[in-house]
Design an enzyme around this catalytic site. Structure first.
Site, mmCIF file in Angstrom:
data_model
loop_
_atom_site.group_PDB
_atom_site.id
_atom_site.type_symbol
_atom_site.label_atom_id
_atom_site.label_comp_id
_atom_site.label_asym_id
_atom_site.label_seq_id
_atom_site.Cartn_x
_atom_site.Cartn_y
_atom_site.Cartn_z
ATOM 1 N N ARG A 98 1.913 -9.003 -1.481
ATOM 2 C CA ARG A 98 3.318 -9.057 -1.023
ATOM 3 C C ARG A 98 4.344 -9.416 -2.087
ATOM 4 N NH1 ARG A 98 4.900 -11.703 4.397
ATOM 5 N NH2 ARG A 98 4.297 -13.635 3.382
ATOM 6 N N ASP A 99 3.943 -9.576 -3.341
ATOM 7 C CA ASP A 99 4.949 -9.885 -4.364
ATOM 8 C C ASP A 99 4.546 -9.287 -5.713
ATOM 9 O OD1 ASP A 99 7.376 -10.886 -5.220
ATOM 10 O OD2 ASP A 99 6.607 -12.900 -5.644
#
Length: 224
Positions: free
Chosen positions: A115-116
């Site tokens: 997610r990043d």
């Protein structure tokens, strides 16, 4: 901990926590110490895994929302730093992204979503790309309809990370598409899409509808 280790320097500090480079006083070995508030379940899952494109997680302790993680110190430059000097060729980009896909294959096999994915969370150690920082990562829960907390980096985060749905493995594929385009052109694909076959791969990675992206990182590696 305080007696055995000393802080070399603080690498990052925010309201959510800190990242410090520490050194063992006797052995001289360096480690990364992360302290953050949130969900540390992915770090705990990684305790039993080894992959050359992921840092080794030595300890991961949680008390409520507070997390303490001791991990391998990866020597090298971040992709973000290297991009300040020059862009990458299609072959260089392909090689790095395939290595990141290998790291994600391990994470996704644990039902974890990073997610990043962004240049500052990728370190080039010699010829190997290492994906770091799982503070925003979470385990995919089939019963959930949306993420409970909005985390990620604007520009690299997929649409579903803004409350439009639940993050899954295709969320990371979206971010990889943006990353590839930035490596090749220096810009987000919405501003300037890379040319040729790489541009077509990026276009599929960054579809707004997750169903239209590559099914998983294996299919993306085949396309590359």
């Amino acid at each position: 901990m305080k007696e055995e280790f000393e802080t070399v320097r603080t690498l990052k500090e925010s309201p959510r926590g800190s990242v410090r480079l520490i050194r063992h006083r006797t052995a001289g070995q360096r480690f990364i110490l992360r302290q953050f508030s949130g969900n540390g379940e992915v770090y705990r899952k990684l305790l039993n895994y080894s992959c050359r494109n992921l840092p080794v997680i030595f300890e991961a302790v949680s008390q409520g929302e507070d997390n303490l993680v001791l991990e391998e110190c990866i020597a090298g430059d971040t992709l973000g730093f290297l991009l300040e000097g020059s862009l990458f060729s299609p072959n260089e980009t392909r090689k790095i992204v395939i290595q990141l896909c290998r790291a994600l294959w391990v994470l996704h096999g644990l039902a974890a979503v990073h997610r990043d994915i962004k240049p500052d969370n990728i370190i080039l150690q010699g010829s190997e790309a290492v994906l770091i920082d799982f503070d925003a990562a979470r385990l995919y829960k089939p019963e959930a309809e949306a993420d409970t907390q909005i985390l990620g980096t604007t520009g690299f985060a997929a649409p579903e990370q803004y409350g439009l749905g639940q993050s899954d493995t295709r969320t990371d594929i979206y971010s990889l598409g943006v990353l590839m385009n930035v490596m090749l052109t220096g810009q987000h694909p919405s501003q300037m899409l890379a040319e040729g076959r790489m541009g077509r791969v990026i276009g599929r990675c960054t579809q707004v509808n997750p169903e239209k992206r590559y099914k998983d990182v294996v299919h993306l590696m085949d396309a590359l």
